[in-house]
Design a protein around this motif. Structure first.
Motif, PDB file in Angstrom:
ATOM      1  N   ASP A  85      43.551  86.944 -28.623  1.00 20.47           N
ATOM      2  CA  ASP A  85      42.466  87.369 -29.512  1.00 20.47           C
ATOM      3  C   ASP A  85      42.168  88.858 -29.431  1.00 20.47           C
ATOM      4  O   ASP A  85      41.305  89.371 -30.149  1.00 20.47           O
ATOM      5  CB  ASP A  85      41.182  86.586 -29.189  1.00 20.47           C
ATOM      6  N   GLN A  86      42.833  89.541 -28.529  1.00 19.90           N
ATOM      7  CA  GLN A  86      42.611  90.996 -28.455  1.00 19.90           C
ATOM      8  C   GLN A  86      43.211  91.654 -29.690  1.00 19.90           C
ATOM      9  O   GLN A  86      44.338  91.341 -30.095  1.00 19.90           O
ATOM     10  CB  GLN A  86      43.264  91.568 -27.186  1.00 19.90           C
ATOM     11  N   VAL A  87      42.465  92.599 -30.267  1.00 20.63           N
ATOM     12  CA  VAL A  87      42.998  93.329 -31.420  1.00 20.63           C
ATOM     13  C   VAL A  87      44.084  94.287 -30.934  1.00 20.63           C
ATOM     14  O   VAL A  87      43.868  95.075 -30.012  1.00 20.63           O
ATOM     15  CB  VAL A  87      41.876  94.096 -32.155  1.00 20.63           C
ATOM     16  N   ALA A  88      45.234  94.179 -31.556  1.00 19.25           N
ATOM     17  CA  ALA A  88      46.327  95.100 -31.244  1.00 19.25           C
ATOM     18  C   ALA A  88      46.258  96.311 -32.163  1.00 19.25           C
ATOM     19  O   ALA A  88      46.292  97.452 -31.721  1.00 19.25           O
ATOM     20  CB  ALA A  88      47.672  94.389 -31.403  1.00 19.25           C
ATOM     21  N   LEU A  89      46.152  96.024 -33.457  1.00 21.48           N
ATOM     22  CA  LEU A  89      46.158  97.108 -34.440  1.00 21.48           C
ATOM     23  C   LEU A  89      44.867  97.099 -35.242  1.00 21.48           C
ATOM     24  O   LEU A  89      44.476  96.073 -35.805  1.00 21.48           O
ATOM     25  CB  LEU A  89      47.331  96.937 -35.419  1.00 21.48           C
ATOM     26  N   ILE A  90      44.199  98.240 -35.261  1.00 23.25           N
ATOM     27  CA  ILE A  90      43.054  98.436 -36.149  1.00 23.25           C
ATOM     28  C   ILE A  90      43.600  99.295 -37.276  1.00 23.25           C
ATOM     29  O   ILE A  90      43.782 100.497 -37.116  1.00 23.25           O
ATOM     30  CB  ILE A  90      41.921  99.199 -35.437  1.00 23.25           C
ATOM     31  N   PHE A  91      43.925  98.645 -38.381  1.00 20.57           N
ATOM     32  CA  PHE A  91      44.540  99.404 -39.464  1.00 20.57           C
ATOM     33  C   PHE A  91      43.492  99.898 -40.430  1.00 20.57           C
ATOM     34  O   PHE A  91      42.591  99.162 -40.828  1.00 20.57           O
ATOM     35  CB  PHE A  91      45.560  98.548 -40.223  1.00 20.57           C
ATOM     36  N   GLU A  92      43.627 101.146 -40.798  1.00 27.06           N
ATOM     37  CA  GLU A  92      42.765 101.694 -41.840  1.00 27.06           C
ATOM     38  C   GLU A  92      43.636 102.373 -42.887  1.00 27.06           C
ATOM     39  O   GLU A  92      44.387 103.298 -42.592  1.00 27.06           O
ATOM     40  CB  GLU A  92      41.784 102.693 -41.204  1.00 27.06           C
ATOM     41  N   GLY A  93      43.572 101.843 -44.112  1.00 27.57           N
ATOM     42  CA  GLY A  93      44.316 102.452 -45.203  1.00 27.57           C
ATOM     43  C   GLY A  93      43.599 103.692 -45.705  1.00 27.57           C
ATOM     44  O   GLY A  93      42.406 103.853 -45.478  1.00 27.57           O
ATOM     45  N   GLU A  94      44.319 104.547 -46.397  1.00 29.96           N
ATOM     46  CA  GLU A  94      43.664 105.759 -46.890  1.00 29.96           C
ATOM     47  C   GLU A  94      42.513 105.454 -47.839  1.00 29.96           C
ATOM     48  O   GLU A  94      41.462 106.097 -47.754  1.00 29.96           O
ATOM     49  CB  GLU A  94      44.677 106.712 -47.534  1.00 29.96           C
TER      50      GLU A  94
END
Ligand code: WT7
Length: 642
Positions: A85-94
């Motif tokens: 359940d740990q977040v690996a990727l915090i993705f933010e698009g432009e």
């Protein structure tokens, strides 16, 4: 250069640091034992029987007999240890879209992508080209390749069709993974057209796998192209990872050398993952349960491979991935990201730092950056002013700064401070990490003492060293190991100060460093002479306040061609089309002659003097010593930057 300032770590930082000074002693006392301890960071399916085999130097084998799966080490084992359940990727698009991907989700997506590649016929050993924006699928694609033992060749999405084509052909890739487009600077930049143009000339390519990212229309070849949404999404989300030999190829990454042909730098599984994991742990001091890490590099470069994908994920990082440019929608986008995600570790390049200095202190001052606890720098020498600004304005005067020297070829960080140990001098990468041997030598390969400058060399093999150049073992020997025997020549000049700290002085070969990106003078020259109006071209890297170096081109026109309005603009556009926008010359100067030695070699040193407005150096070895006067007088009506 001021060498008197020095910043020791705070007692508080030192007390909690992953690495202590003991590490230097351990590595010194028993180097093999040291590296085998570092390899124990990984899960090996079959233990290795020998730490390093250097009998066929300079071709090394590390962790001989060991078998492991790199993707398992970066993903599955974290799920198995209870961190699904740990977040690996915090993705933010432009555009501002967000996606958090946990380790459990990552495991499912990587498994699906691995199954999809298998369905497309990819087997261990086949090469897969990746030409993608900074989106989670890029990471998934790399890990899926690693999982099935298919070496990937990531090509920076800023490269043009021609550059992509030559890289695909050199590696004989059978699949290309790409996206419809990417969000850059507020608009959609299509990617698929470059792939279509390139693949038309790449007979090895059987399939093109396309991620829908930007929603732009793309041409679609029903025989060859397949949407990620179709083939990946319908796959089972379990996949049993097979183990591969420690020396199985993990990836090829092309980098510029001193000729026009980029070199396919080859890295293998066990040693590479060991050293990226080790360095990421000790240099960035990662605490997997509490840190939020952000490396701003692109996966198209080695920094993205080693310090977004492999090292950090092996260490169970939680990290930010941002798709776009730092000035979209406003020039404080990065500071906004740090504030919102409470980033604790930031790894970026001096060229970005200098750009932010220019944009103004009010931008970072407007955001809460107090979550930051460590700052890193990579790609080029960081000037002391930028170092101090980074420390004071971004790091609030308290974060240690790690200036990390390494290369595509070294695979992982080689020279850097340990943040809880080393007292850092602004502008110096300080010293070789525990386990690494670096020295500064003179022309004869003789090691120099403190207070002297010369060439940077590496004195012993290291686990993440390149294993060769794809398809060209001789070029590997010639390029790195022939100048002095038993020493790896990095191509950089360096100086040891009176305390023995290492100061990198830039490249000593015909390689330029533009915003931390390596571009060879010959590559740009070849692009220029491919233009119908150009007879000859010589390119140099001139100092630039923001980008470190900038490309300055000297060209001779063909008979009949005219130096009119728009010529420079046309040539810059031409280079962007041939190589990519990063290779566009800052300045193009039309000259009547080029300075050459009697053997026909262009004397770039003299052109650099001109490009940097300096008094000209010794020109006595020129075949025609009057040439430089001709060039200097011609510069009176030189084409200015457009
Ligand atoms: C060249 C390698 C390593 C990832 C990014 C570039 C220069 C790199 C530093 C630094 C001074 C540096 C060197 C090196 N370089 N880091 N901290 N200080 N110079 O990788 O494209 O393989 O380029 O970048 O000149 O040889 P690369």
């Amino acid at each position: 250069m001021r060498e008197d300032r020095s910043f020791p770590p705070s007692a508080a930082f030192a007390a909690q640091a992953n690495a202590t000074g003991q590490l230097y002693e351990d590595a010194q006392a028993d180097p093999k034992r040291f590296w085998s301890d570092q390899a124990a960071r990984l899960d090996w399916q079959t233990p290795f029987t020998e730490i390093v085999d250097w009998t066929d130097a300079p071709f090394a084998k590390w962790f001989v007999g060991g078998r492991l799966n790199v993707a398992y080490n970066c993903v599955d084992r974290h799920v198995e240890s209870g961190h699904g359940d740990q977040v690996a990727l915090i993705f933010e698009g432009e555009p501002g879209d967000r996606r958090d991907i946990t380790y459990a989700q990552l495991q499912r997506e990587v498994s699906q992508a691995a199954n999809a590649l298998t369905e497309l016929g990819v087997v261990a050993g086949d090469r897969v080209a990746i030409y993608m924006p900074m989106i989670p699928e890029a990471v998934v694609a790399m890990l899926a390749c690693a999982r099935i033992g298919a070496p990937h060749s990531v090509v920076f999405a800023g490269f043009a069709a021609h550059a992509l084509e030559s890289r695909i052909n050199d590696a004989q890739a059978s699949v290309v993974i790409t996206a419809d487009g990417q969000h850059r600077r507020g608009s959609v930049m299509p990617l698929k057209p470059a792939v279509d143009e390139a693949v038309a000339k790449c007979p090895s390519v059987k399939s093109v796998l396309v991620v829908r990212r930007a929603g732009n229309d793309v041409a679609f070849d029903a025989e060859r192209d397949v949407w990620w949404d179709d083939i990946v999404t319908r796959q089972p989300d379990i996949h049993t990872p097979e183990s591969f030999d420690a020396e199985h190829p993990l990836f090829i990454l092309y980098t510029s050398g001193t000729t026009g042909n980029p070199k396919g730098i080859l890295h293998t599984c066990g040693g590479y993952l060991t050293q990226t994991s080790y360095t990421h742990n000790v240099v960035f001091d990662l605490k997997p349960d509490t840190d939020v890490y952000w490396c701003t590099a692109d996966i198209g470069w080695i920094t993205g491979h080693s310090y977004i994908v492999y090292g950090p994920l092996a260490n169970r990082v939680t990290q930010v991935i941002y798709e776009g440019t730092p000035d979209t929608p406003t020039q404080d986008r990065w500071w906004d990201i740090i504030e919102r995600h409470k980033v604790t570790i930031l790894y970026t390049a001096p060229t970005a730092i200098r750009t932010f200095m220019k944009w103004g202190d009010h931008l970072p001052a407007g955001k809460d950056l107090t979550s930051l606890r460590l700052l890193g720098s990579v790609g080029e020498p960081i000037n002391p002013e930028a170092w101090m600004w980074y420390r004071d304005v971004i790091g609030g005067g308290t974060c240690p700064i790690v200036d990390t020297w390494w290369q595509t070829e070294t695979g992982a960080i080689m020279i850097a401070p340990l943040p809880g140990v080393t007292a850092c001098k602004p502008g110096s990468a300080m010293g070789a990490l525990p386990g690494i041997g670096a020295a500064v030598v003179d022309d004869h390969g003789t090691q120099l003492g403190n207070g002297h400058g010369g060439y940077l060399v590496l004195t012993q093999p290291w686990p993440s060293m390149l294993r060769g150049i794809w398809g060209d073992p001789q070029r590997y020997v010639d390029t790195y190991w022939s100048r002095w025997s038993h020493l790896y020549f990095a191509g950089d000049g360096a100086k040891l100060d009176d305390d023995g700290a290492i100061w990198l002085m830039g490249r000593v070969d015909d390689v330029m460093n533009i915003s931390g990106h390596r571009i060879s003078t010959t590559e740009v020259e070849s692009a220029l002479v491919a233009h119908p109006m150009i007879a000859e071209a010589a390119v140099v890297g001139a100092n630039d306040d923001t980008t470190g170096q900038a490309i300055v081109a000297f060209v001779i026109l063909r008979a009949g061609a005219e130096d009119g309005d728009g010529l420079a603009q046309a040539l810059r556009a031409h280079v962007a089309h041939e190589i990519g926008p990063i290779a566009k010359p800052r300045q193009i100067l039309v000259v009547p002659e080029l300075p050459k030695t009697r053997s026909g070699k262009i004397m770039r040193r003299l052109l650099r003097d001109v490009a940097e407005n300096r008094a000209m150096g010794d020109a006595t070895t020129l075949a025609d010593p009057t040439v430089m006067n001709l060039i200097a007088s011609g510069l009176a009506h030189a084409t200015p930057e457009d």
